[in-house]
Design an enzyme around this catalytic site. Structure first.
Site, PDB file in Angstrom:
ATOM      1  CD  GLU A 268      79.855  76.314-119.068  1.00  0.00           C
ATOM      2  OE1 GLU A 268      81.108  77.006-119.747  1.00  0.00           O
ATOM      3  OE2 GLU A 268      79.583  76.284-117.938  1.00  0.00           O
TER       4      GLU A 268
ATOM      5  CG  LEU B 250      77.602  80.587-119.421  1.00  0.00           C
ATOM      6  CD1 LEU B 250      78.236  81.884-119.710  1.00  0.00           C
ATOM      7  CD2 LEU B 250      78.313  79.451-120.369  1.00  0.00           C
ATOM      8  CB  ALA B 251      74.662  76.769-114.030  1.00  0.00           C
ATOM      9  CD  GLU B 252      80.889  76.854-115.017  1.00  0.00           C
ATOM     10  OE1 GLU B 252      80.149  77.404-114.128  1.00  0.00           O
ATOM     11  OE2 GLU B 252      81.440  77.702-115.946  1.00  0.00           O
TER      12      GLU B 252
ATOM     13  CG  PHE C 204      85.369  77.299-116.191  1.00  0.00           C
ATOM     14  CD1 PHE C 204      85.766  78.569-115.657  1.00  0.00           C
ATOM     15  CD2 PHE C 204      84.851  77.310-117.383  1.00  0.00           C
ATOM     16  CE1 PHE C 204      85.895  79.741-116.306  1.00  0.00           C
ATOM     17  CE2 PHE C 204      85.173  78.530-118.077  1.00  0.00           C
ATOM     18  CZ  PHE C 204      85.492  79.524-117.588  1.00  0.00           C
TER      19      PHE C 204
ATOM     20  CG  MET D 149      88.395  76.009-108.727  1.00  0.00           C
ATOM     21  SD  MET D 149      89.091  74.648-107.568  1.00  0.00           S
ATOM     22  CE  MET D 149      89.036  73.168-108.587  1.00  0.00           C
TER      23      MET D 149
ATOM     24  CG  HIS E 183      89.751  81.471-119.199  1.00  0.00           C
ATOM     25  ND1 HIS E 183      89.722  82.650-119.023  1.00  0.00           N
ATOM     26  CD2 HIS E 183      88.250  81.237-119.416  1.00  0.00           C
ATOM     27  CE1 HIS E 183      88.752  83.330-119.154  1.00  0.00           C
ATOM     28  NE2 HIS E 183      87.605  82.280-119.520  1.00  0.00           N
TER      29      HIS E 183
END
Length: 323
Positions: free
Chosen positions: A29, A52-54, A80, A82, A123
Site C-alpha cells: 500500500e 487497500l486489500a491485504e 492489518f 489479520m 494500528h
C-alpha cells in the site's frame, strides 16, 4: 559505514537485493509513492502500489513466491496482518510441508508494531507471538538499523516465508550500517556482558534493558543483556549460556505476557537450566489490553527502564532455589 534510521536501512537493503536478484519485487500500500527512487531504478513491474486489500496483496505474493519469485510485501501495520491470515498461515506457512517440499515461499512481509506514535489499537498491536505459533513461518524483530538490513537480506536468501516486524518507536532512531549486512534468522546478540543476572528483550525493550543495566551497574550489579532479534527460530542456546552463568533471568517484552515469548523463554530455562538457577525465571510484559491513542497511557503500557531495574533488584534479592 553510514548512519541511517531503521527505515532507511531497510530500503537500502531492499534496493541491494533487487539489484542483485531480478526475482525480488516490492508490493504494498503506497510503496511506489513513498519510494520513488526504487520505482525509478526498477520500474513499475517490480515496485507496485496495491489497493487497500491485504488478503489480495499477500495472496498475490504467496502465489508469486510459489512460482519462484521473491516478493517483499509492505502491509504497514501489524493489525492489518489479520486480514491476510489465510494466505500467510494456511498457504505460505503450511504448503511447503504439505506439498512434500514441492513448493517454497521465499517471501518477506513487513509490518510496523509497538508503541511510539500513539496510533491506537487500530494500528498498534504486538502480535509476534501469534505468528511464532504458525509452523513454517519465520518471525523477526530487530532493534537496530544494521540488524534490520541484515535480517531482510538473510530472510530473502532463504526458501521460507518471513515476517519482519519493525518497532514503531525505533523507526527514526539512527545507527551505524555497513551496507553489506547478512544476518540469518535464529541468532541472538549479547548487547552487554554481565554475571549477576540476564535481561532478555527484543525491539525497543532491548534499549530499555540496556538503560536499566547502567542503573544497576551504578549499584554494583552487572546485568547481561540479550537481544533476541529472531523470535522464530529462537536462539535458546545463547539465552541458556547466559543464564547458566548468571543464575537469574528476566524477560522483558512490550507484548502481552499470556502465551508470549517471555513465557516460552522462562519455560525453556526452567526445563534446561534449572540446576543453575538462583531464582525462578521472571517476566515483565505489557498488559492484555488494546493499545490506547494517548501518549502517556501508551508509554505506561510498555515496561520502562525504571520498572526493569526495580524488578531486577527484587530478583537479585530472591533467596537461592533449593536445587
Amino acid at each position: 559505514m553510514q548512519t541511517m534510521t531503521s527505515q532507511q536501512a531497510l530500503m537500502a537493503a531492499l534496493r541491494r537485493a533487487m539489484a542483485a536478484d531480478e526475482r525480488v519485487f516490492f508490493i504494498g500500500e503506497g510503496v511506489a509513492t513513498k519510494n520513488p527512487e526504487l520505482l525509478a531504478a526498477f520500474g513499475a513491474e517490480r515496485v507496485r502500489n496495491t489497493p487497500l486489500a491485504e488478503a489480495s496483496i499477500v495472496g498475490c505474493a504467496v502465489g508469486a513466491a510459489a512460482m519462484g519469485l521473491r516478493p517483499v510485501v509492505d502491509l504497514l501495520y501489524s493489525p492489518f496482518l489479520m486480514l491476510a491470515m489465510d494466505a500467510l498461515v494456511n498457504s505460505a506457512g503450511k504448503l511447503g510441508a504439505l506439498s512434500g517440499g514441492q513448493f517454497e515461499f521465499p517471501m518477506v512481509v513487513l509490518a510496523q508494531t509497538g508503541a511510539g506514535w500513539a496510533i491506537g489499537g487500530q494500528h498498534n498491536h504486538n502480535l509476534e507471538a501469534l505468528f511464532a505459533h504458525v509452523s513454517g513461518l519465520q518471525v523477526l524483530m530487530p532493534s537496530t538499523p544494521s540488524d534490520t538490513a541484515g535480517l531482510l537480506t538473510g530472510a530473502l536468501s532463504q526458501p521460507l516465508p518471513s515476517l519482519l516486524f519493525s518497532d514503531i518507536g525505533l523507526a527514526h532512531a539512527p545507527g551505524d550500517v555497513n551496507g553489506d549486512e547478512l544476518l540469518l534468522p535464529g541468532c541472538a546478540a549479547v548487547r552487554r556482558r554481565g554475571d549477576a543476572l540476564t535481561l532478555v528483550g527484543y525491539g525497543k525493550t532491548v534499549g530499555h534493558c540496556l538503560t536499566a543495566a547502567l542503573t544497576l551497574q551504578a549499584e554494583g550489579v552487572e546485568a547481561e543483556v540479550i537481544d533476541l532479534r529472531s523470535l522464530k527460530p529462537l536462539d535458546t542456546a545463547t539465552v541458556l549460556t547466559s543464564v547458566r552463568k548468571t543464575g537469574r533471568l528476566l524477560c522483558v517484552t512490550e507484548a502481552s505476557g499470556l502465551c508470549g515469548l517471555a513465557a516460552e523463554l522462562c519455560a525453556v530455562v526452567a526445563e534446561e537450566a534449572f540446576a543453575d538457577l538462583k531464582a525462578a525465571p521472571q517476566r515483565l510484559t505489557g498488559p492484555d489490553a488494546p493499545a490506547l491513542a494517548s501518549w502517556p497511557l501508551e508509554q505506561a503500557a510498555v515496561p520502562q527502564p525504571e520498572q526493569i531495574a526495580a524488578r531486577a533488584r527484587a530478583l537479585m534479592n530472591t533467596q537461592p532455589l533449593n536445587v
